[in-house]
Design a protein around this motif. Structure first.
Motif, PDB file in Angstrom:
ATOM      1  N   TYR A 241       0.825  -1.204   0.000  1.00 14.54           N
ATOM      2  CA  TYR A 241       0.000   0.000   0.000  1.00 14.54           C
ATOM      3  C   TYR A 241       0.867   1.265   0.000  1.00 14.54           C
ATOM      4  N   PRO A 242       0.289   2.398  -0.445  1.00 15.76           N
ATOM      5  CA  PRO A 242       0.994   3.680  -0.294  1.00 15.76           C
ATOM      6  C   PRO A 242       1.211   3.980   1.184  1.00 15.76           C
ATOM      7  N   PHE A 271      -6.106   0.635  -3.905  1.00 12.70           N
ATOM      8  CA  PHE A 271      -4.908   1.191  -3.268  1.00 12.70           C
ATOM      9  C   PHE A 271      -3.667   0.374  -3.637  1.00 12.70           C
ATOM     10  N   LYS A 272      -3.813  -0.937  -3.786  1.00 16.22           N
ATOM     11  CA  LYS A 272      -2.679  -1.769  -4.213  1.00 16.22           C
ATOM     12  C   LYS A 272      -2.251  -1.402  -5.636  1.00 16.22           C
ATOM     13  N   ASP A 273      -3.235  -1.161  -6.505  1.00 17.41           N
ATOM     14  CA  ASP A 273      -2.910  -0.741  -7.876  1.00 17.41           C
ATOM     15  C   ASP A 273      -2.184   0.597  -7.878  1.00 17.41           C
ATOM     16  N   MET A 278       2.842   3.761  -8.492  1.00 18.04           N
ATOM     17  CA  MET A 278       3.797   4.697  -7.913  1.00 18.04           C
ATOM     18  C   MET A 278       5.202   4.092  -7.869  1.00 18.04           C
ATOM     19  N   ASP A 279       5.283   2.804  -7.560  1.00 17.94           N
ATOM     20  CA  ASP A 279       6.585   2.133  -7.557  1.00 17.94           C
ATOM     21  C   ASP A 279       7.187   2.111  -8.953  1.00 17.94           C
ATOM     22  N   PRO A 288       7.145  12.414  -8.005  1.00 16.91           N
ATOM     23  CA  PRO A 288       5.969  11.937  -7.264  1.00 16.91           C
ATOM     24  C   PRO A 288       4.695  12.609  -7.765  1.00 16.91           C
ATOM     25  N   LEU A 289       3.593  11.882  -7.694  1.00 22.07           N
ATOM     26  CA  LEU A 289       2.319  12.391  -8.182  1.00 22.07           C
ATOM     27  C   LEU A 289       1.485  12.992  -7.058  1.00 22.07           C
TER      28      LEU A 289
END
Length: 304
Positions: A241-242, A271-273, A278-279, A288-289
């Motif tokens: 997760y983030p 959230f996993k997607d 992001m990774d 970063p977004l």
């Protein structure tokens, strides 16, 4: 007798409807400035609730200060007097190192004769960014406990010790909100050993009060499992997760149609997607977004 003149922006309301000026008188024996008026100009509001309001202000002779107001009708003025007595008595030597510098206690009222008290303190910064164990390193948590230990050396144990009782930053943490204490005659036997690399040093710790606060702050290296929270529920596989601030920001964009019972697995998967995207972007060296940009890359699913 000393007095305090407070000037507020018209956008703020200091218990006195529509008034931007208020005069208060110093309490003898609990005010450090004698026989003159100090002028505080309020710049912003920190906290407001039924009992009290806390403001940031500037005073030419004092610099940046905090004004803490309590209303008489909520029986909290006595709490403020107790706090002032601690600053001027038992804990006086800890000003500017463990607790803020204290400038005085003042009493005022409006046309309805409703009284309120104001304590003036040095502005030592903002409260913690999150709960102690989430975004604070172990060293930072121990540093905060070291400050609490200084109170113990003076015999003082607070009734409660929470995030709201700490302001400042690493190297300059200060303890605030010194309400009526649990004990004022504590004989602390703590030997200065935190056992930071151990799990939970139940049999070794020499002050039970500090030990309990250490448990609350999750000071010890192997205490518990880290987690993130999504709408109040913990998720322990944090690598999927983030980080918590990003989750909190993105959670604001979840539509009202979200159903706690039916849609939680869908939201967790989203959230996993987001984390995977992001990774991937981090590996590609992209910036970063923002939360809004995330929504453009990973569409929010439809909920019930």
């Amino acid at each position: 007798m000393s007095s305090l003149r407070v000037t507020l922006p018209t956008s703020l309301d200091l218990y006195v409807k529509g008034r931007t000026e208020q005069y208060l008188l110093g309490v003898p024996g609990l005010t450090s400035v004698s026989n003159r008026t100090i002028h505080a100009v309020v710049t912003s509001q920190i906290v407001e609730d039924q009992r009290s309001s806390i403001y940031r202000a500037t005073i030419p002779t004092h610099g940046n200060v905090v004004l803490k107001f309590h209303l008489e009708e909520y029986r909290s003025m006595d709490d403020l007097r107790e706090e002032a007595s601690l600053y001027t008595g038992q804990l006086k030597d800890l000003q500017r190192t463990v607790i803020p510098r204290y400038y005085g206690l003042y009493i005022g009222g409006d046309e309805s004769q409703e009284q309120f008290a104001c304590i003036v303190l040095e502005d030592c910064g903002d409260p913690p960014r999150d709960v102690f164990h989430r975004n604070y390193s172990q060293d930072e948590r121990i540093e905060i406990l070291e400050q609490l230990f200084e109170l113990h050396k003076k015999g003082y144990i607070p009734k409660t010790f929470e995030e709201e009782n700490v302001v400042g930053e690493p190297g300059a943490y200060r303890l605030v909100g010194l309400r009526v204490p649990f004990k004022t005659d504590h004989k602390c036997e703590f030997d200065g050993q935190w056992y930071a690399d151990e799990r939970i040093p139940v049999d070794k710790f020499s002050c039970n009060w500090l030990f309990q606060d250490g448990l609350t702050m999750r000071v010890w290296a192997q205490w518990g499992r880290p987690f993130v929270k999504i709408f109040g529920r913990p998720y322990y596989n944090i690598e999927d997760y983030p980080c918590q601030p990003e989750i909190d920001e993105l959670s604001k964009l979840v539509p009202k149609s979200f159903d706690e019972g039916c849609d939680r697995p869908i939201l967790s998967g989203w959230f996993k997607d987001v984390k995977k995207m992001m990774d991937d972007m981090e590996k590609a060296g992209e910036k970063p977004l923002t939360a809004q940009m995330v929504m453009e890359h990973v569409k929010m699913p439809k909920f019930s």
